[in-house]
Scaffold this active site. Sequence first.
Site, PDB file in Angstrom:
ATOM      1  N   CYS A 114       0.835  -1.195   0.000  1.00 19.56           N
ATOM      2  CA  CYS A 114       0.000   0.000   0.000  1.00 19.56           C
ATOM      3  C   CYS A 114       0.877   1.255   0.000  1.00 19.56           C
ATOM      4  O   CYS A 114       1.599   1.499  -0.958  1.00 19.56           O
ATOM      5  CB  CYS A 114      -0.965  -0.044   1.172  1.00 19.56           C
ATOM      6  SG  CYS A 114      -2.386   1.082   0.983  1.00 19.56           S
ATOM      7  N   HIS A 156      -2.787  -5.482   0.355  1.00 20.56           N
ATOM      8  CA  HIS A 156      -2.275  -5.810   1.693  1.00 20.56           C
ATOM      9  C   HIS A 156      -2.195  -7.321   1.916  1.00 20.56           C
ATOM     10  O   HIS A 156      -3.086  -7.906   2.542  1.00 20.56           O
ATOM     11  CB  HIS A 156      -3.189  -5.211   2.771  1.00 20.56           C
ATOM     12  CG  HIS A 156      -3.004  -3.761   3.019  1.00 20.56           C
ATOM     13  ND1 HIS A 156      -1.954  -3.252   3.734  1.00 20.56           N
ATOM     14  CD2 HIS A 156      -3.771  -2.701   2.657  1.00 20.56           C
ATOM     15  CE1 HIS A 156      -2.065  -1.936   3.817  1.00 20.56           C
ATOM     16  NE2 HIS A 156      -3.156  -1.569   3.163  1.00 20.56           N
ATOM     17  N   GLU A 159      -0.448  -8.757   4.001  1.00 16.51           N
ATOM     18  CA  GLU A 159      -0.080  -8.996   5.403  1.00 16.51           C
ATOM     19  C   GLU A 159      -1.248  -8.970   6.372  1.00 16.51           C
ATOM     20  O   GLU A 159      -1.116  -9.438   7.510  1.00 16.51           O
ATOM     21  CB  GLU A 159       0.979  -7.971   5.851  1.00 16.51           C
ATOM     22  CG  GLU A 159       0.457  -6.595   6.224  1.00 16.51           C
ATOM     23  CD  GLU A 159       0.168  -5.678   5.042  1.00 16.51           C
ATOM     24  OE1 GLU A 159      -0.113  -4.488   5.263  1.00 16.51           O
ATOM     25  OE2 GLU A 159       0.211  -6.164   3.884  1.00 16.51           O
TER      26      GLU A 159
END
Length: 290
Positions: A108, A202, A204
Amino acid sequence: MLTRPLQFLIAECEPPAARDKRRHSVGRSSGETYEALLAHVAPGAECVRITPTDHAREHPPSAELAGYDGVFLTGSPLHLYEDKPECRRVVEMMRAVFESGTPAFGSCAGLQVATVAAGGSVRSMQDRREAGFARRIFPTEAGRRHPLLAGRPLAFDAPAIHTDEVEALPPGATLLASNRLTEVQAAEIRYGAGIFWGVQYHPEISLYEVAAALRRQSDDLVEHKLAEDADAVEGQAALVEALHDAPGRRDLKWRLGLDDQVTDAELRSVEIRNFIDRLVRPTRSQRGRG
């Protein structure tokens, strides 16, 4: 012979207020989310977190950065096209990372920071939004051959929450993935001695964190007519959170239009595993580290 553990530096790109707000929302900052995932993806790795937006010279110099095996840049609500001290600090840090030659990964805003540091540009998405998930991401021809996206299908969805995007990649960068809403979904950036792999989405974060992000941005989603009102945002967030609690529920996958690329944590985070296995470990071997 003993092999020393991998050494990772996590740069939390959030300013302090945003970091605190996220901790209140999900119990941890973006950097702590990365740290938890890395403990699973690379067991035994040692992580250090820094906050380069907070103060001048919060980041280590290039010589010290060179001692790490990899650097991770988190998401952030910063707008990199604004001339603010916190933006200048995090861009300065990324230039030092490039200078050090240490491989770096960002998601991001992390991708946006690396873009600006290497001479590219970032812009507002205006009225467009990717709120919750980026849909139908497809690797470019270069992306289909690139190790960052190894294991991804020809089209996939991923968690995504952003209001800015890369306007122009810097010279020498390679576009790796796009979708109809955001042209730069993944890229490799080479600058100076360094190499960066990054994504606009994202890999993660968990679905629980997606739900929390929707709630934090409820007013913005209503303002931009993605939802009729706050109750509608809450209804969507509740579905996402329920799927986090029961990722095998086919009815929720169907209602949200998601598949295992999002609901399976191992598949969802494949880019980070690829970064470690395909770039960090080979670079470490080339440097002759134990």
